[in-house]
Design a protein around this motif. Sequence first.
Motif, mmCIF file in Angstrom:
data_model
loop_
_atom_site.group_PDB
_atom_site.id
_atom_site.type_symbol
_atom_site.label_atom_id
_atom_site.label_comp_id
_atom_site.label_asym_id
_atom_site.label_seq_id
_atom_site.Cartn_x
_atom_site.Cartn_y
_atom_site.Cartn_z
ATOM 1 N N LEU A 44 -7.664 13.534 1.337
ATOM 2 C CA LEU A 44 -8.161 12.769 2.486
ATOM 3 C C LEU A 44 -9.283 11.822 2.062
ATOM 4 C CD1 LEU A 44 -8.209 15.464 5.316
ATOM 5 C CD2 LEU A 44 -6.743 13.441 5.187
ATOM 6 N N ALA A 45 -10.138 12.277 1.155
ATOM 7 C CA ALA A 45 -11.215 11.420 0.661
ATOM 8 C C ALA A 45 -10.634 10.186 -0.025
ATOM 9 C CB ALA A 45 -12.116 12.192 -0.303
ATOM 10 N N GLY A 46 -9.552 10.381 -0.781
ATOM 11 C CA GLY A 46 -8.900 9.253 -1.433
ATOM 12 C C GLY A 46 -8.284 8.289 -0.439
ATOM 13 N N VAL A 47 -7.625 8.837 0.585
ATOM 14 C CA VAL A 47 -7.005 8.001 1.618
ATOM 15 C C VAL A 47 -8.065 7.203 2.371
ATOM 16 C CG1 VAL A 47 -5.726 8.039 3.794
ATOM 17 C CG2 VAL A 47 -4.980 9.481 1.887
ATOM 18 N N ILE A 48 -9.179 7.849 2.681
ATOM 19 C CA ILE A 48 -10.253 7.167 3.407
ATOM 20 C C ILE A 48 -10.866 6.072 2.541
ATOM 21 C CG2 ILE A 48 -12.561 7.463 4.394
ATOM 22 C CD1 ILE A 48 -11.640 10.284 5.266
ATOM 23 N N ALA A 49 -11.058 6.348 1.257
ATOM 24 C CA ALA A 49 -11.604 5.337 0.351
ATOM 25 C C ALA A 49 -10.686 4.125 0.283
ATOM 26 C CB ALA A 49 -11.802 5.936 -1.042
ATOM 27 N N PHE A 50 -9.396 4.381 0.213
ATOM 28 C CA PHE A 50 -8.422 3.288 0.191
ATOM 29 C C PHE A 50 -8.476 2.486 1.488
ATOM 30 C CE2 PHE A 50 -4.266 1.500 1.168
ATOM 31 C CZ PHE A 50 -3.939 0.843 -0.010
ATOM 32 N N SER A 51 -8.537 3.182 2.620
ATOM 33 C CA SER A 51 -8.545 2.524 3.928
ATOM 34 C C SER A 51 -9.789 1.669 4.119
ATOM 35 C CB SER A 51 -8.453 3.571 5.045
ATOM 36 O OG SER A 51 -7.277 4.351 4.914
ATOM 37 N N VAL A 52 -10.950 2.209 3.721
ATOM 38 C CA VAL A 52 -12.195 1.456 3.868
ATOM 39 C C VAL A 52 -12.174 0.209 2.984
ATOM 40 C CG1 VAL A 52 -14.678 1.511 3.397
ATOM 41 C CG2 VAL A 52 -13.580 3.423 4.580
ATOM 42 N N ALA A 53 -11.688 0.363 1.754
ATOM 43 C CA ALA A 53 -11.597 -0.795 0.868
ATOM 44 C C ALA A 53 -10.687 -1.865 1.459
ATOM 45 C CB ALA A 53 -11.090 -0.361 -0.510
ATOM 46 N N MET A 54 -9.588 -1.447 2.085
ATOM 47 C CA MET A 54 -8.672 -2.409 2.685
ATOM 48 C C MET A 54 -9.277 -3.077 3.902
ATOM 49 S SD MET A 54 -6.175 -2.814 0.774
ATOM 50 C CE MET A 54 -5.381 -3.974 1.906
ATOM 51 N N ILE A 55 -10.127 -2.379 4.638
ATOM 52 C CA ILE A 55 -10.820 -2.991 5.769
ATOM 53 C C ILE A 55 -11.701 -4.137 5.282
ATOM 54 C CG2 ILE A 55 -12.626 -2.637 7.508
ATOM 55 C CD1 ILE A 55 -11.499 0.186 7.932
ATOM 56 N N TYR A 56 -12.459 -3.883 4.221
ATOM 57 C CA TYR A 56 -13.311 -4.934 3.668
ATOM 58 C C TYR A 56 -12.488 -6.044 3.038
ATOM 59 C CZ TYR A 56 -17.820 -2.713 4.464
ATOM 60 O OH TYR A 56 -18.941 -2.195 5.060
ATOM 61 N N ALA A 57 -11.374 -5.678 2.392
ATOM 62 C CA ALA A 57 -10.497 -6.693 1.807
ATOM 63 C C ALA A 57 -9.917 -7.587 2.904
ATOM 64 C CB ALA A 57 -9.380 -6.033 1.009
ATOM 65 N N ALA A 58 -9.564 -6.982 4.035
ATOM 66 C CA ALA A 58 -9.030 -7.751 5.152
ATOM 67 C C ALA A 58 -10.090 -8.700 5.713
ATOM 68 C CB ALA A 58 -8.525 -6.816 6.245
ATOM 69 N N LEU A 59 -11.344 -8.252 5.755
ATOM 70 C CA LEU A 59 -12.428 -9.128 6.202
ATOM 71 C C LEU A 59 -12.579 -10.309 5.250
ATOM 72 C CD1 LEU A 59 -15.114 -6.485 7.268
ATOM 73 C CD2 LEU A 59 -13.728 -7.917 8.767
ATOM 74 N N GLY A 60 -12.491 -10.011 3.946
ATOM 75 C CA GLY A 60 -12.565 -11.087 2.971
ATOM 76 C C GLY A 60 -11.390 -12.035 3.086
ATOM 77 N N SER A 61 -10.208 -11.476 3.315
ATOM 78 C CA SER A 61 -9.007 -12.290 3.473
ATOM 79 C C SER A 61 -9.121 -13.183 4.700
ATOM 80 C CB SER A 61 -7.779 -11.388 3.588
ATOM 81 O OG SER A 61 -6.596 -12.139 3.718
ATOM 82 N N ARG A 62 -9.755 -12.656 5.740
ATOM 83 C CA ARG A 62 -9.971 -13.461 6.947
ATOM 84 C C ARG A 62 -10.848 -14.660 6.629
ATOM 85 N NH1 ARG A 62 -8.047 -15.743 11.296
ATOM 86 N NH2 ARG A 62 -9.656 -16.120 12.884
ATOM 87 N N LEU A 63 -11.846 -14.450 5.786
ATOM 88 C CA LEU A 63 -12.705 -15.543 5.361
ATOM 89 C C LEU A 63 -11.894 -16.590 4.599
ATOM 90 C CD1 LEU A 63 -15.725 -16.443 5.235
ATOM 91 C CD2 LEU A 63 -15.819 -15.339 2.995
ATOM 92 N N ARG A 64 -10.978 -16.118 3.769
ATOM 93 C CA ARG A 64 -10.105 -17.020 3.014
ATOM 94 C C ARG A 64 -9.216 -17.823 3.956
ATOM 95 N NH1 ARG A 64 -7.212 -17.210 -1.989
ATOM 96 N NH2 ARG A 64 -4.989 -17.658 -1.724
#
Length: 206
Positions: free
Chosen positions: A154-174
């Motif tokens: 679960l810790a791994g899944v959450i780490a992946f999900s949080v990273a993707m949330i920030y990646a999506a924010l960055g992608s939105r900026l792009r």
Amino acid sequence: MTFWFLFCFTVFVASMIPGPSTLIAFTHGAKLGWAKAIATASGNALATILQAVAACAGLGLALAKSATLFLLIKYLGAAYLIFMGISMWRGASQGVDLKSELVSDVAVFQRLFSSGFLVAASNPKAIIFFTALFPQFLGAAEIAYSQMALMIMLAGVIAFSVAMIYAALGSRLRAMSITQSAMTWVHKITGGLFVSGGVGLAVSRS
């Protein structure tokens, strides 16, 4: 269900706090889009899983008791964060191509995966965090191992999900099609934050 919700909520809130791992995911999302940043999130998740396993194996206690070992890992991690920050700053100074793509998708994945992994693995405090967290949620001895295995995953899944949330924010900026000059400043600011984080990790007393 309440037990697992509380565990996931605790790890999620701690993971959402901006730090080097979230910054690298945001940067990769802004530069290459959220799809390619999946590699960054995967590296982050693997590092988190290994840190959680290390905590369960007792490395967290060893780090807590051995000042020399902790300082060695901390300084190595700080040096890597500073190196990443300087690299980002220099890359931004040389100009940022918003549409740049590497020829090989495999090369892209490897580079982003290794960056996500190394940045996440560079913080020894994550191991101590899991060492302190897991005992609060472990039950009877006969089911401790199954609980521990599920918490690690679960810790791994959450780490992946949080990273993707920030990646999506960055992608939105792009996707906002900001100017190259503005994106250059995004990289410079991010690089500066990495250097600051590395220096802060090196001089911190805990």
